[in-house]
Design a protein around this motif. Structure first.
Motif, PDB file in Angstrom:
ATOM      1  N   ALA A  65     -52.641  -1.759 110.954  1.00 27.23           N
ATOM      2  CA  ALA A  65     -51.923  -0.930 111.691  1.00 27.23           C
ATOM      3  C   ALA A  65     -51.947  -1.090 113.444  1.00 27.23           C
ATOM      4  O   ALA A  65     -52.216  -0.342 114.042  1.00 27.23           O
ATOM      5  CB  ALA A  65     -52.821   0.444 111.696  1.00 27.23           C
ATOM      6  N   SER A  66     -51.297  -2.218 113.368  1.00 26.97           N
ATOM      7  CA  SER A  66     -51.391  -2.973 114.879  1.00 26.97           C
ATOM      8  C   SER A  66     -50.247  -3.987 115.108  1.00 26.97           C
ATOM      9  O   SER A  66     -49.667  -4.423 114.212  1.00 26.97           O
ATOM     10  CB  SER A  66     -52.684  -3.653 114.943  1.00 26.97           C
ATOM     11  OG  SER A  66     -52.742  -4.544 116.322  1.00 26.97           O
ATOM     12  N   MET A 101     -40.705   1.567 110.664  1.00 23.73           N
ATOM     13  CA  MET A 101     -39.771   0.999 111.380  1.00 23.73           C
ATOM     14  C   MET A 101     -40.579   0.776 112.795  1.00 23.73           C
ATOM     15  O   MET A 101     -40.222  -0.159 113.414  1.00 23.73           O
ATOM     16  CB  MET A 101     -38.568   2.087 111.656  1.00 23.73           C
ATOM     17  CG  MET A 101     -37.609   1.610 112.459  1.00 23.73           C
ATOM     18  SD  MET A 101     -36.580   0.355 111.879  1.00 23.73           S
ATOM     19  CE  MET A 101     -35.789   0.895 110.791  1.00 23.73           C
ATOM     20  N   MET A 102     -41.229   1.875 113.382  1.00 27.45           N
ATOM     21  CA  MET A 102     -42.140   1.650 114.563  1.00 27.45           C
ATOM     22  C   MET A 102     -42.822   0.438 114.500  1.00 27.45           C
ATOM     23  O   MET A 102     -42.701  -0.645 115.571  1.00 27.45           O
ATOM     24  CB  MET A 102     -42.872   2.698 114.830  1.00 27.45           C
ATOM     25  CG  MET A 102     -43.671   2.609 116.278  1.00 27.45           C
ATOM     26  SD  MET A 102     -45.259   3.529 116.054  1.00 27.45           S
ATOM     27  CE  MET A 102     -45.974   2.696 114.925  1.00 27.45           C
ATOM     28  N   ARG A 117     -43.891  -5.429 115.982  1.00 25.60           N
ATOM     29  CA  ARG A 117     -44.581  -6.666 115.522  1.00 25.60           C
ATOM     30  C   ARG A 117     -43.224  -7.762 115.909  1.00 25.60           C
ATOM     31  O   ARG A 117     -43.837  -8.749 116.164  1.00 25.60           O
ATOM     32  CB  ARG A 117     -44.808  -6.657 114.093  1.00 25.60           C
ATOM     33  CG  ARG A 117     -46.156  -5.677 113.916  1.00 25.60           C
ATOM     34  CD  ARG A 117     -46.314  -5.534 112.395  1.00 25.60           C
ATOM     35  NE  ARG A 117     -47.730  -4.744 112.157  1.00 25.60           N
ATOM     36  CZ  ARG A 117     -48.039  -4.421 110.992  1.00 25.60           C
ATOM     37  NH1 ARG A 117     -47.460  -4.684 110.105  1.00 25.60           N
ATOM     38  NH2 ARG A 117     -49.366  -3.982 111.225  1.00 25.60           N
ATOM     39  N   ALA A 118     -42.158  -7.303 115.678  1.00 22.61           N
ATOM     40  CA  ALA A 118     -40.967  -8.266 116.086  1.00 22.61           C
ATOM     41  C   ALA A 118     -41.026  -8.532 117.627  1.00 22.61           C
ATOM     42  O   ALA A 118     -41.075  -9.671 117.945  1.00 22.61           O
ATOM     43  CB  ALA A 118     -39.681  -7.567 115.735  1.00 22.61           C
ATOM     44  N   LYS A 119     -41.471  -7.475 118.389  1.00 26.93           N
ATOM     45  CA  LYS A 119     -41.423  -7.808 119.966  1.00 26.93           C
ATOM     46  C   LYS A 119     -42.876  -8.597 120.201  1.00 26.93           C
ATOM     47  O   LYS A 119     -42.680  -9.560 121.099  1.00 26.93           O
ATOM     48  CB  LYS A 119     -41.677  -6.458 120.975  1.00 26.93           C
ATOM     49  CG  LYS A 119     -41.704  -6.589 121.945  1.00 26.93           C
ATOM     50  CD  LYS A 119     -41.678  -5.423 122.806  1.00 26.93           C
ATOM     51  CE  LYS A 119     -41.636  -5.541 124.249  1.00 26.93           C
ATOM     52  NZ  LYS A 119     -42.478  -6.514 124.920  1.00 26.93           N
TER      53      LYS A 119
END
Length: 105
Positions: A6-7, A49-50, A55-57
């Motif tokens: 969750a991070s 989605m969030m 995570r992509a960022k």
């Protein structure tokens, strides 16, 4: 690439792979990198989605932190919209929780 639960904080074991990709980008300044983060279908789609976007960022930020110019990196989170395996099993869900990195020109 793995993150703490969750991070969007990268787990130390992921850094070696990211460093290898950063080295390729540094050695080949014309290469660009596309980062795509995905989730399994557990939990709310909006939350998945969030987290995939964050995570992509986080992965993109790793590369810019290594000196790769931001205009060479694109990133997007897809949440649980593009599974590659069956979400009915833990093995399938594990495959769906992924970050894909695509090198190109």
């Amino acid at each position: 690439i793995q993150f703490k639960f969750a991070s969007d904080e990268l787990i130390e074991s992921s850094l070696k792979s990211l460093y290898e990709v950063a080295s390729i980008l540094i050695e080949n300044p014309k290469l660009k990198l596309q980062i795509e983060a995905h989730a399994d279908n557990r939990g709310l789609s909006e939350r998945n989605m969030m987290w995939s976007e964050k995570r992509a960022k986080a992965v993109a930020d790793y590369f810019t932190g290594k000196g790769i110019k931001a205009d060479r990196i694109s990133f997007k989170g897809y949440g649980d919209t593009q599974p590659v395996a069956d979400n009915k099993t833990e093995a399938g869900r594990a495959k769906n929780r992924r970050v894909e990195m695509i090198l190109g020109y």
